[in-house]
Design a protein around this motif. Structure first.
Motif, PDB file in Angstrom:
ATOM      1  N   PRO A 271     -50.259 -12.082  27.912  1.00  0.00           N
ATOM      2  CA  PRO A 271     -49.201 -13.050  28.221  1.00  0.00           C
ATOM      3  C   PRO A 271     -49.234 -13.434  29.697  1.00  0.00           C
ATOM      4  O   PRO A 271     -49.979 -12.850  30.482  1.00  0.00           O
ATOM      5  N   ASN A 272     -48.410 -14.384  30.055  1.00  0.00           N
ATOM      6  CA  ASN A 272     -48.233 -14.808  31.440  1.00  0.00           C
ATOM      7  C   ASN A 272     -47.946 -13.604  32.331  1.00  0.00           C
ATOM      8  O   ASN A 272     -47.102 -12.785  31.996  1.00  0.00           O
ATOM      9  N   GLY A 273     -48.668 -13.515  33.447  1.00  0.00           N
ATOM     10  CA  GLY A 273     -48.370 -12.454  34.401  1.00  0.00           C
ATOM     11  C   GLY A 273     -49.014 -11.119  34.072  1.00  0.00           C
ATOM     12  O   GLY A 273     -48.770 -10.123  34.740  1.00  0.00           O
ATOM     13  N   ALA A 274     -49.874 -11.104  33.036  1.00  0.00           N
ATOM     14  CA  ALA A 274     -50.494  -9.844  32.633  1.00  0.00           C
ATOM     15  C   ALA A 274     -51.547  -9.384  33.638  1.00  0.00           C
ATOM     16  O   ALA A 274     -51.873  -8.202  33.704  1.00  0.00           O
ATOM     17  N   GLY A 275     -52.073 -10.328  34.413  1.00  0.00           N
ATOM     18  CA  GLY A 275     -53.110  -9.975  35.384  1.00  0.00           C
ATOM     19  C   GLY A 275     -54.463 -10.583  35.069  1.00  0.00           C
ATOM     20  O   GLY A 275     -55.461 -10.241  35.695  1.00  0.00           O
ATOM     21  N   LYS A 276     -54.509 -11.516  34.114  1.00  0.00           N
ATOM     22  CA  LYS A 276     -55.779 -12.121  33.703  1.00  0.00           C
ATOM     23  C   LYS A 276     -56.452 -12.847  34.862  1.00  0.00           C
ATOM     24  O   LYS A 276     -57.626 -12.635  35.154  1.00  0.00           O
ATOM     25  N   THR A 277     -55.687 -13.735  35.517  1.00  0.00           N
ATOM     26  CA  THR A 277     -56.254 -14.519  36.611  1.00  0.00           C
ATOM     27  C   THR A 277     -56.728 -13.607  37.737  1.00  0.00           C
ATOM     28  O   THR A 277     -57.805 -13.811  38.303  1.00  0.00           O
ATOM     29  N   THR A 278     -55.951 -12.584  38.022  1.00  0.00           N
ATOM     30  CA  THR A 278     -56.317 -11.668  39.100  1.00  0.00           C
ATOM     31  C   THR A 278     -57.627 -10.950  38.774  1.00  0.00           C
ATOM     32  O   THR A 278     -58.488 -10.788  39.639  1.00  0.00           O
TER      33      THR A 278
ATOM     34  N   ALA B  15     -50.621  -5.582  40.097  1.00  0.00           N
ATOM     35  CA  ALA B  15     -50.944  -6.717  39.227  1.00  0.00           C
ATOM     36  C   ALA B  15     -52.084  -6.372  38.281  1.00  0.00           C
ATOM     37  O   ALA B  15     -52.088  -6.773  37.117  1.00  0.00           O
TER      38      ALA B  15
ATOM     39  N   GLN C  31     -57.651 -21.505  36.524  1.00  0.00           N
ATOM     40  CA  GLN C  31     -56.503 -21.886  35.699  1.00  0.00           C
ATOM     41  C   GLN C  31     -55.907 -23.199  36.202  1.00  0.00           C
ATOM     42  O   GLN C  31     -55.441 -24.022  35.430  1.00  0.00           O
TER      43      GLN C  31
ATOM     44  N   PHE D 160     -50.330  -6.353  44.813  1.00  0.00           N
ATOM     45  CA  PHE D 160     -49.663  -7.342  45.677  1.00  0.00           C
ATOM     46  C   PHE D 160     -48.320  -6.752  46.083  1.00  0.00           C
ATOM     47  O   PHE D 160     -47.429  -6.634  45.244  1.00  0.00           O
TER      48      PHE D 160
ATOM     49  N   ASN E 282     -46.416  -4.584  43.664  1.00  0.00           N
ATOM     50  CA  ASN E 282     -46.709  -4.992  42.293  1.00  0.00           C
ATOM     51  C   ASN E 282     -48.164  -4.667  41.951  1.00  0.00           C
ATOM     52  O   ASN E 282     -49.082  -5.231  42.531  1.00  0.00           O
TER      53      ASN E 282
HETATM   54  N1  LIG Z   1     -51.495 -14.094  45.384  1.00  0.00           N
HETATM   55  C1  LIG Z   1     -50.538 -13.341  44.828  1.00  0.00           C
HETATM   56  N2  LIG Z   1     -49.583 -12.763  45.577  1.00  0.00           N
HETATM   57  C2  LIG Z   1     -48.625 -11.991  45.019  1.00  0.00           C
HETATM   58  N3  LIG Z   1     -48.535 -11.739  43.709  1.00  0.00           N
HETATM   59  C3  LIG Z   1     -49.440 -12.281  42.897  1.00  0.00           C
HETATM   60  C4  LIG Z   1     -50.497 -13.111  43.404  1.00  0.00           C
HETATM   61  N4  LIG Z   1     -51.268 -13.508  42.365  1.00  0.00           N
HETATM   62  C5  LIG Z   1     -50.707 -12.961  41.255  1.00  0.00           C
HETATM   63  N5  LIG Z   1     -49.625 -12.216  41.567  1.00  0.00           N
HETATM   64  C6  LIG Z   1     -48.809 -11.440  40.613  1.00  0.00           C
HETATM   65  O1  LIG Z   1     -49.681 -10.613  39.889  1.00  0.00           O
HETATM   66  C7  LIG Z   1     -49.307 -10.554  38.525  1.00  0.00           C
HETATM   67  C8  LIG Z   1     -50.469 -11.006  37.662  1.00  0.00           C
HETATM   68  O2  LIG Z   1     -50.674 -12.383  37.850  1.00  0.00           O
HETATM   69  P1  LIG Z   1     -51.867 -13.193  37.185  1.00  0.00           P
HETATM   70  O3  LIG Z   1     -53.134 -12.451  37.394  1.00  0.00           O
HETATM   71  O4  LIG Z   1     -51.793 -14.576  37.697  1.00  0.00           O
HETATM   72  O5  LIG Z   1     -51.461 -13.128  35.648  1.00  0.00           O
HETATM   73  P2  LIG Z   1     -51.950 -14.055  34.446  1.00  0.00           P
HETATM   74  O6  LIG Z   1     -53.127 -14.842  34.898  1.00  0.00           O
HETATM   75  O7  LIG Z   1     -52.278 -13.089  33.352  1.00  0.00           O
HETATM   76  O8  LIG Z   1     -50.793 -14.934  34.076  1.00  0.00           O
HETATM   77  C9  LIG Z   1     -48.063 -11.418  38.384  1.00  0.00           C
HETATM   78  O9  LIG Z   1     -46.946 -10.559  38.430  1.00  0.00           O
HETATM   79  C10 LIG Z   1     -48.130 -12.319  39.584  1.00  0.00           C
HETATM   80  O10 LIG Z   1     -46.826 -12.663  39.992  1.00  0.00           O
END
Ligand SMILES: Nc1ncnc2c1ncn2[C@@H]1O[C@H](COP(=O)(O)OP(=O)(O)O)[C@@H](O)[C@H]1O
Ligand SMILES: [Mg+2]
Lengths: 335, 273
Positions: free
Chosen positions: A42-49, A23, A88, A18, A21
């Motif tokens: 942890p938060n922001g690790a990239g799990k959701t992505t 991610a 999430q 992104f 970043n």
């Molecule tokens: N749509 C997006 N646009 C820009 N940055 C994103 C987006 N989605 C996630 N990020 C960034 O990617 C990183 C991983 O996010 P995410 O996968 O949500 O982590 P987690 O689910 O582990 O908390 C974070 O730094 C977040 O800010």
């Protein structure tokens, strides 16, 4: 050589960027069919992505992933027939009632009008939402929303289910209900890929765990393997009289055979705990020497320690997402 | 019987297809339209613009302009009501884009995207459901006009046809606003851009004032504006009971808008979805 039926998910070198970043930065995952796989970080690790890429919601910038042997990019529509996604953030329609949501998703899954009603009622019953079925979701608690979300993911009885932080923000009771539901799902033959911030949760549910930090898998294995790599639980003692410290340390050395760490205020003693059975001996020894304790606690390795060990840095802003004390992985007994 | 405890068919033994048939696309779109209608039922305040606006505009314009333009209110109504009708219903179609944007930002869109449905269905469904809003606005405008004393000479059949024409053309224009909805960053910016397009279209037309009172350069725009043709077509239908050249020009204009904006919108949407 494993056939595609052995692996529900096979991902190699997944990357998502992104802006500037990274991610997700080269993630490999293999999830065996019929297992529960935990992605811990942890938060922001990239799990959701990672989940969004595997669930065809986001196009990977590099790498390759298959679900039951089907490519998530080129056979996306097939993959969508094989997965259920519980995001999430609740992926249900806030303006509709629980029934209306489930009927709509059933219709979209190709069920007929009458079938959809039956299915919706069945799921509402299953997830204990019948009483609230007609109410708008605005008044739903976090736990109810999660349950509805999960119910909606199960309409097509998908063989692979993604659960993104299924219990974050839930109270302890609702959390353990969710765990039961997930266990039941697995017993029907579903494969589950879940993400969590809690080592405890991954430990409870997952057959294998990948620890992910800043977009990379930093460790992978069973819960036991992971914990072994981090170290054992530790025993914490707080003395009534700090003057007893040296005697207590000596007792621990002779009974447990380990070295201790002393807290700055000297009243707290931390000792690595290899064999829980020996604790009784230690307590008896302390009693014989008239050393009184105010507190006795067993501290399991926390996510913090896992990360510290694996990455060399701790979990940032962990506290804001952490549930209340009753859920921290700490069994506390007052002596 | 229980959903969760029955065994799950394994991933490799299922019959799977990687494409969506036309029939399924239509079914999915209607399911999505059904969702749109459920939402309206849950949040009836969404209908304020299609109910109050026709009432207020009709009454207001009738009494503000009525005397000045046609001498008296009653003789202004045949000119005004078709103009108000077109203006209100087209304004209503702006909401399509705004709501689409809001919707696409919600978590539920992730679920739509993860389901094996036609990619286009959420978009098509939204536009389909909005024709119900246009129908409400159309009906109310005619009814208010009738209360104020409007008696269309064309008869009820032609009035219904005029209403349908307005609904079809508004649906066509809503593709423009849907396009903004898909490409914009936020719902409020959709509203902003949409009104920038909407105002010249509706006000630089013959909707409220006959174009021969305008300066030449303005007449030139007013006369090619498809909205003018739509207004004239509605006047012909409702007041005279005739289908004139404007009717076909309005439909042609609608077709051109759809031909341009539907593919643009769909492509932008697919890239995001
Ligand atoms: N749509 C997006 N646009 C820009 N940055 C994103 C987006 N989605 C996630 N990020 C960034 O990617 C990183 C991983 O996010 P995410 O996968 O949500 O982590 P987690 O689910 O582990 O908390 C974070 O730094 C977040 O800010
Ligand atoms: Mg996340």
């Amino acid at each position: 050589m494993a056939t595609s039926s052995d692996w529900a998910v096979e991902a190699t070198g997944l990357v998502k960027i992104f802006g500037d970043n990274r991610a997700v930065d080269g993630v490999d995952l293999r999830v065996r069919t019929g297992s529960v796989y935990g992605v811990l970080g942890p938060n922001g690790a990239g799990k959701t992505t990672v989940i969004r890429m595997l669930a065809t919601l986001l196009r990977p910038d590099a790498g390759h992933a298959t679900v039951f042997g089907h490519d998530v990019q080129h056979e996306a529509q097939i993959v969508r027939q094989l997965i259920g996604v519980t995001g999430q953030y609740a992926s249900v329609d806030e303006t509709l009632s629980a029934t209306e949501n489930l009927v709509l998703f059933s219709r979209l899954n190709g069920l007929g009008r009458a079938e959809s009603r039956v299915k919706a009622n069945e799921l509402l019953e299953e997830f204990g939402l019948t009483a609230a079925a007609k109410r708008p979701l605005k008044n739903f608690s976090g736990g109810m929303r999660r349950r509805l979300d999960l119910a909606a993911s199960l309409i097509s009885q998908p063989p692979l289910i993604f659960l993104d932080e299924p219990t974050t923000g839930l109270d302890p009771r609702t959390r353990s209900q969710m765990w039961d539901t997930i266990r039941r799902l697995v017993s029907t033959g579903s494969t589950v890929l879940l993400t969590t911030q809690y080592l405890d949760e991954a430990d409870q549910l997952a057959d294998r765990i990948a620890v992910i930090d800043t977009g990379r898998v930093v460790a992978e294995g069973t819960a036991d393997e992971l914990k072994a790599s981090v170290g054992k639980s530790s025993l914490q003692l707080r003395l009534l009289d700090p003057a007893d410290r040296d005697d207590a340390v000596r007792a621990i050395r002779s009974v447990l055979g380990v070295d201790v760490t002393l807290s700055p205020e000297a009243a707290r003693i931390t000792a690595p705990m290899q064999d829980p059975d020996r604790i009784t001996d230690l307590l008896v020894a302390l009693r014989e020497q008239n050393i009184s304790l105010t507190e006795l606690a067993v501290q399991k390795p926390t996510l913090d320690e896992v990360f510290l060990t694996l990455t060399g840095h701790g979990v940032e802003n962990d506290s804001e997402t952490r549930p209340d004390a009753s859920e921290t992985p700490r069994g506390r007994v007052n002596a | 019987m229980s959903t969760i405890t029955s065994t799950i068919q394994s991933g490799v033994s299922r019959e799977l297809r990687n494409h969506v048939s036309v029939g399924q696309t239509v079914r999915n779109s209607f399911s999505m339209a059904y969702r749109g209608l459920l939402k309206v039922r849950r949040t009836p305040e969404q209908l304020i613009d299609v109910t109050l606006q026709p009432i207020i505009f009709t009454v207001m314009f009738t009494f503000i302009f009525g005397g000045a333009i046609a001498g008296d209110v009653a003789s202004y109504l045949p000119l005004l009501i078709p103009g108000i009708l077109v203006q209100t219903v087209i304004t209503t179609s702006v909401v399509t884009g705004v709501q689409l944007r809001e919707d696409m930002d919600k978590g539920v869109f992730d679920r739509f995207k993860s389901l094996p449905i036609a990619r286009i269905a959420p978009l098509a469904g939204a536009l389909l459901a909005d024709t119900v809003r246009y129908t409400i606005a159309t009906t109310i405008t005619f009814v208010v006009g009738f209360i104020l004393g409007y008696r269309p000479e064309g008869g009820i059949g032609m009035v219904v046809l005029a209403g349908l024409l307005v609904i079809v053309c508004s649906w066509a224009l809503s593709w423009i606003f849907a396009f903004f909805g898909v490409i914009a960053r936020s719902a409020s910016s959709v509203q902003g851009i949409s009104f920038l397009v909407l105002f010249p279209l509706t006000f630089l037309s013959n909707a409220f004032v006959p174009s021969d009172t305008m300066p030449g350069w303005l007449q030139a725009f007013v006369n090619v504006n498809p909205v003018s043709h739509l207004v004239s077509a509605v006047r012909d239908l409702a007041n005279l009971g005739t289908i004139g050249g404007d009717f076909w020009l309005a439909l042609l204009g609608a077709a051109v808008v759809v031909a341009i904006f539907a593919p643009l919108t769909v492509r932008a949407y697919m890239r995001k979805a």
